[in-house]
Design a protein around this motif. Structure first.
Motif, PDB file in Angstrom:
ATOM      1  N   MET A   1      58.910  36.262   6.721  1.00  0.00           N
ATOM      2  CA  MET A   1      58.824  35.647   5.410  1.00  0.00           C
ATOM      3  C   MET A   1      57.463  35.969   4.820  1.00  0.00           C
ATOM      4  SD  MET A   1      59.141  31.669   4.516  1.00  0.00           S
ATOM      5  CE  MET A   1      59.277  31.175   2.855  1.00  0.00           C
ATOM      6  N   VAL A   2      57.457  36.269   3.552  1.00  0.00           N
ATOM      7  CA  VAL A   2      56.221  36.572   2.845  1.00  0.00           C
ATOM      8  C   VAL A   2      55.984  35.481   1.813  1.00  0.00           C
ATOM      9  CG1 VAL A   2      55.054  38.247   1.388  1.00  0.00           C
ATOM     10  CG2 VAL A   2      56.597  39.039   3.174  1.00  0.00           C
ATOM     11  N   LEU A   3      54.809  34.901   1.868  1.00  0.00           N
ATOM     12  CA  LEU A   3      54.430  33.871   0.891  1.00  0.00           C
ATOM     13  C   LEU A   3      53.638  34.508  -0.241  1.00  0.00           C
ATOM     14  CD1 LEU A   3      53.143  31.010   3.213  1.00  0.00           C
ATOM     15  CD2 LEU A   3      55.237  31.012   1.880  1.00  0.00           C
ATOM     16  N   SER A   4      53.877  34.039  -1.448  1.00  0.00           N
ATOM     17  CA  SER A   4      53.052  34.502  -2.559  1.00  0.00           C
ATOM     18  C   SER A   4      51.672  33.848  -2.449  1.00  0.00           C
ATOM     19  CB  SER A   4      53.710  34.126  -3.891  1.00  0.00           C
ATOM     20  OG  SER A   4      53.672  32.716  -4.068  1.00  0.00           O
ATOM     21  N   ARG A   5      50.736  34.375  -3.186  1.00  0.00           N
ATOM     22  CA  ARG A   5      49.392  33.779  -3.180  1.00  0.00           C
ATOM     23  C   ARG A   5      49.415  32.359  -3.727  1.00  0.00           C
ATOM     24  NH1 ARG A   5      45.149  38.528  -4.896  1.00  0.00           N
ATOM     25  NH2 ARG A   5      45.642  39.874  -3.127  1.00  0.00           N
ATOM     26  N   GLY A   6      50.247  32.132  -4.734  1.00  0.00           N
ATOM     27  CA  GLY A   6      50.352  30.790  -5.317  1.00  0.00           C
ATOM     28  C   GLY A   6      50.846  29.768  -4.312  1.00  0.00           C
ATOM     29  N   LEU A   9      48.189  29.125  -1.646  1.00  0.00           N
ATOM     30  CA  LEU A   9      47.155  28.194  -2.116  1.00  0.00           C
ATOM     31  C   LEU A   9      47.674  26.765  -2.165  1.00  0.00           C
ATOM     32  CD1 LEU A   9      45.364  30.207  -4.940  1.00  0.00           C
ATOM     33  CD2 LEU A   9      44.455  29.536  -2.704  1.00  0.00           C
ATOM     34  N   PHE A  10      48.935  26.604  -2.556  1.00  0.00           N
ATOM     35  CA  PHE A  10      49.534  25.278  -2.565  1.00  0.00           C
ATOM     36  C   PHE A  10      49.518  24.676  -1.154  1.00  0.00           C
ATOM     37  CE2 PHE A  10      53.321  22.617  -1.950  1.00  0.00           C
ATOM     38  CZ  PHE A  10      53.037  21.595  -2.846  1.00  0.00           C
ATOM     39  N   LEU A  11      49.919  25.451  -0.151  1.00  0.00           N
ATOM     40  CA  LEU A  11      49.933  24.957   1.228  1.00  0.00           C
ATOM     41  C   LEU A  11      48.532  24.622   1.718  1.00  0.00           C
ATOM     42  CD1 LEU A  11      52.605  27.295   2.851  1.00  0.00           C
ATOM     43  CD2 LEU A  11      52.892  24.940   2.046  1.00  0.00           C
ATOM     44  N   VAL A  12      47.560  25.435   1.366  1.00  0.00           N
ATOM     45  CA  VAL A  12      46.174  25.127   1.735  1.00  0.00           C
ATOM     46  C   VAL A  12      45.752  23.818   1.068  1.00  0.00           C
ATOM     47  CG1 VAL A  12      43.771  25.877   1.499  1.00  0.00           C
ATOM     48  CG2 VAL A  12      45.520  27.517   2.198  1.00  0.00           C
ATOM     49  N   GLY A  13      46.112  23.653  -0.192  1.00  0.00           N
ATOM     50  CA  GLY A  13      45.790  22.410  -0.904  1.00  0.00           C
ATOM     51  C   GLY A  13      46.415  21.191  -0.256  1.00  0.00           C
ATOM     52  N   VAL A  14      47.653  21.308   0.199  1.00  0.00           N
ATOM     53  CA  VAL A  14      48.309  20.200   0.894  1.00  0.00           C
ATOM     54  C   VAL A  14      47.563  19.874   2.187  1.00  0.00           C
ATOM     55  CG1 VAL A  14      50.413  19.507   2.120  1.00  0.00           C
ATOM     56  CG2 VAL A  14      50.574  20.581  -0.122  1.00  0.00           C
ATOM     57  N   GLY A  15      47.159  20.905   2.919  1.00  0.00           N
ATOM     58  CA  GLY A  15      46.404  20.679   4.156  1.00  0.00           C
ATOM     59  C   GLY A  15      45.075  19.988   3.896  1.00  0.00           C
ATOM     60  N   VAL A  16      44.373  20.418   2.867  1.00  0.00           N
ATOM     61  CA  VAL A  16      43.090  19.786   2.520  1.00  0.00           C
ATOM     62  C   VAL A  16      43.323  18.348   2.066  1.00  0.00           C
ATOM     63  CG1 VAL A  16      41.179  19.848   0.859  1.00  0.00           C
ATOM     64  CG2 VAL A  16      41.918  21.952   2.001  1.00  0.00           C
ATOM     65  N   TRP A  17      44.320  18.144   1.216  1.00  0.00           N
ATOM     66  CA  TRP A  17      44.650  16.804   0.727  1.00  0.00           C
ATOM     67  C   TRP A  17      44.919  15.851   1.893  1.00  0.00           C
ATOM     68  CZ3 TRP A  17      44.319  13.864  -3.391  1.00  0.00           C
ATOM     69  CH2 TRP A  17      45.110  12.725  -3.498  1.00  0.00           C
ATOM     70  N   THR A  18      45.651  16.340   2.887  1.00  0.00           N
ATOM     71  CA  THR A  18      45.964  15.530   4.069  1.00  0.00           C
ATOM     72  C   THR A  18      44.688  15.066   4.753  1.00  0.00           C
ATOM     73  OG1 THR A  18      48.049  16.692   4.394  1.00  0.00           O
ATOM     74  CG2 THR A  18      47.130  15.572   6.306  1.00  0.00           C
ATOM     75  N   THR A  66      48.942  22.045  10.270  1.00  0.00           N
ATOM     76  CA  THR A  66      49.872  23.161  10.426  1.00  0.00           C
ATOM     77  C   THR A  66      50.188  23.804   9.079  1.00  0.00           C
ATOM     78  OG1 THR A  66      50.831  22.109  12.369  1.00  0.00           O
ATOM     79  CG2 THR A  66      52.141  23.819  11.300  1.00  0.00           C
ATOM     80  N   VAL A  67      50.458  22.989   8.082  1.00  0.00           N
ATOM     81  CA  VAL A  67      50.765  23.497   6.745  1.00  0.00           C
ATOM     82  C   VAL A  67      49.556  24.246   6.179  1.00  0.00           C
ATOM     83  CG1 VAL A  67      51.210  22.755   4.360  1.00  0.00           C
ATOM     84  CG2 VAL A  67      52.545  21.812   6.239  1.00  0.00           C
ATOM     85  N   GLY A  68      48.369  23.692   6.346  1.00  0.00           N
ATOM     86  CA  GLY A  68      47.153  24.352   5.866  1.00  0.00           C
ATOM     87  C   GLY A  68      46.911  25.690   6.549  1.00  0.00           C
ATOM     88  N   VAL A  69      47.118  25.739   7.851  1.00  0.00           N
ATOM     89  CA  VAL A  69      46.938  26.994   8.597  1.00  0.00           C
ATOM     90  C   VAL A  69      47.949  28.036   8.125  1.00  0.00           C
ATOM     91  CG1 VAL A  69      47.175  28.045  10.897  1.00  0.00           C
ATOM     92  CG2 VAL A  69      45.835  25.960  10.604  1.00  0.00           C
ATOM     93  N   LEU A  70      49.196  27.617   7.917  1.00  0.00           N
ATOM     94  CA  LEU A  70      50.198  28.553   7.395  1.00  0.00           C
ATOM     95  C   LEU A  70      49.790  29.080   6.014  1.00  0.00           C
ATOM     96  CD1 LEU A  70      53.507  26.791   8.468  1.00  0.00           C
ATOM     97  CD2 LEU A  70      52.524  28.902   9.401  1.00  0.00           C
ATOM     98  N   GLY A  71      49.224  28.210   5.195  1.00  0.00           N
ATOM     99  CA  GLY A  71      48.752  28.643   3.882  1.00  0.00           C
ATOM    100  C   GLY A  71      47.631  29.655   3.979  1.00  0.00           C
ATOM    101  N   VAL A  72      46.681  29.423   4.877  1.00  0.00           N
ATOM    102  CA  VAL A  72      45.573  30.373   5.069  1.00  0.00           C
ATOM    103  C   VAL A  72      46.119  31.705   5.575  1.00  0.00           C
ATOM    104  CG1 VAL A  72      43.522  30.866   6.469  1.00  0.00           C
ATOM    105  CG2 VAL A  72      43.802  28.620   5.403  1.00  0.00           C
ATOM    106  N   ARG A  73      47.027  31.648   6.539  1.00  0.00           N
ATOM    107  CA  ARG A  73      47.608  32.884   7.068  1.00  0.00           C
ATOM    108  C   ARG A  73      48.390  33.631   5.984  1.00  0.00           C
ATOM    109  NH1 ARG A  73      50.384  32.206  12.758  1.00  0.00           N
ATOM    110  NH2 ARG A  73      50.523  34.437  12.380  1.00  0.00           N
ATOM    111  N   GLY A  74      49.118  32.902   5.148  1.00  0.00           N
ATOM    112  CA  GLY A  74      49.835  33.529   4.046  1.00  0.00           C
ATOM    113  C   GLY A  74      48.896  34.178   3.051  1.00  0.00           C
ATOM    114  N   TRP A  75      47.799  33.495   2.741  1.00  0.00           N
ATOM    115  CA  TRP A  75      46.797  34.037   1.808  1.00  0.00           C
ATOM    116  C   TRP A  75      46.182  35.312   2.370  1.00  0.00           C
ATOM    117  CZ3 TRP A  75      45.232  33.718  -3.018  1.00  0.00           C
ATOM    118  CH2 TRP A  75      44.013  34.268  -3.362  1.00  0.00           C
ATOM    119  N   LEU A  76      45.797  35.274   3.647  1.00  0.00           N
ATOM    120  CA  LEU A  76      45.194  36.472   4.248  1.00  0.00           C
ATOM    121  C   LEU A  76      46.189  37.620   4.320  1.00  0.00           C
ATOM    122  CD1 LEU A  76      43.134  34.816   7.139  1.00  0.00           C
ATOM    123  CD2 LEU A  76      42.294  35.715   4.941  1.00  0.00           C
TER     124      LEU A  76
END
Length: 84
Positions: A1-6, A9-18, A66-76
């Motif tokens: 699965m490929v995540l878009s940058r948007g 970033l949303f997943l990273v934001g959820v991780g930070v918010w948590t 976990t969600v934040g890490v997935l977001g970072v990995r998707g961004w990279l």
């Protein structure tokens, strides 16, 4: 699965918010007299109210991490992917 940058970033934001919200909630539970058998903060043993909320907080932090890490990995991965 490929995540878009948007979405990444949303997943990273959820991780930070948590990590912004749940530790503050943990402090509120600690300072709640219902969390202690003596009815005074920090005195007596922790009640089931304390343990249920501690489990909720721990699970939420684990999921948020976990969600934040997935977001970072998707961004990279999106940065390494050649654009067509």
């Amino acid at each position: 699965m490929v995540l878009s940058r948007g979405w990444s970033l949303f997943l990273v934001g959820v991780g930070v918010w948590t990590w912004v919200i749940w530790p503050r909630f943990a402090v509120a539970i600690w300072n709640d007299p219902r969390a202690w058998s003596a009815g005074t903060v920090g005195e007596g043993s922790p009640t089931s109210f304390f343990w249920v909320h501690a489990l909720l907080i721990a699970a939420s932090l684990a999921i948020g991490t976990t969600v934040g890490v997935l977001g970072v990995r998707g961004w990279l991965a999106s940065r390494r992917r050649p654009t067509a």
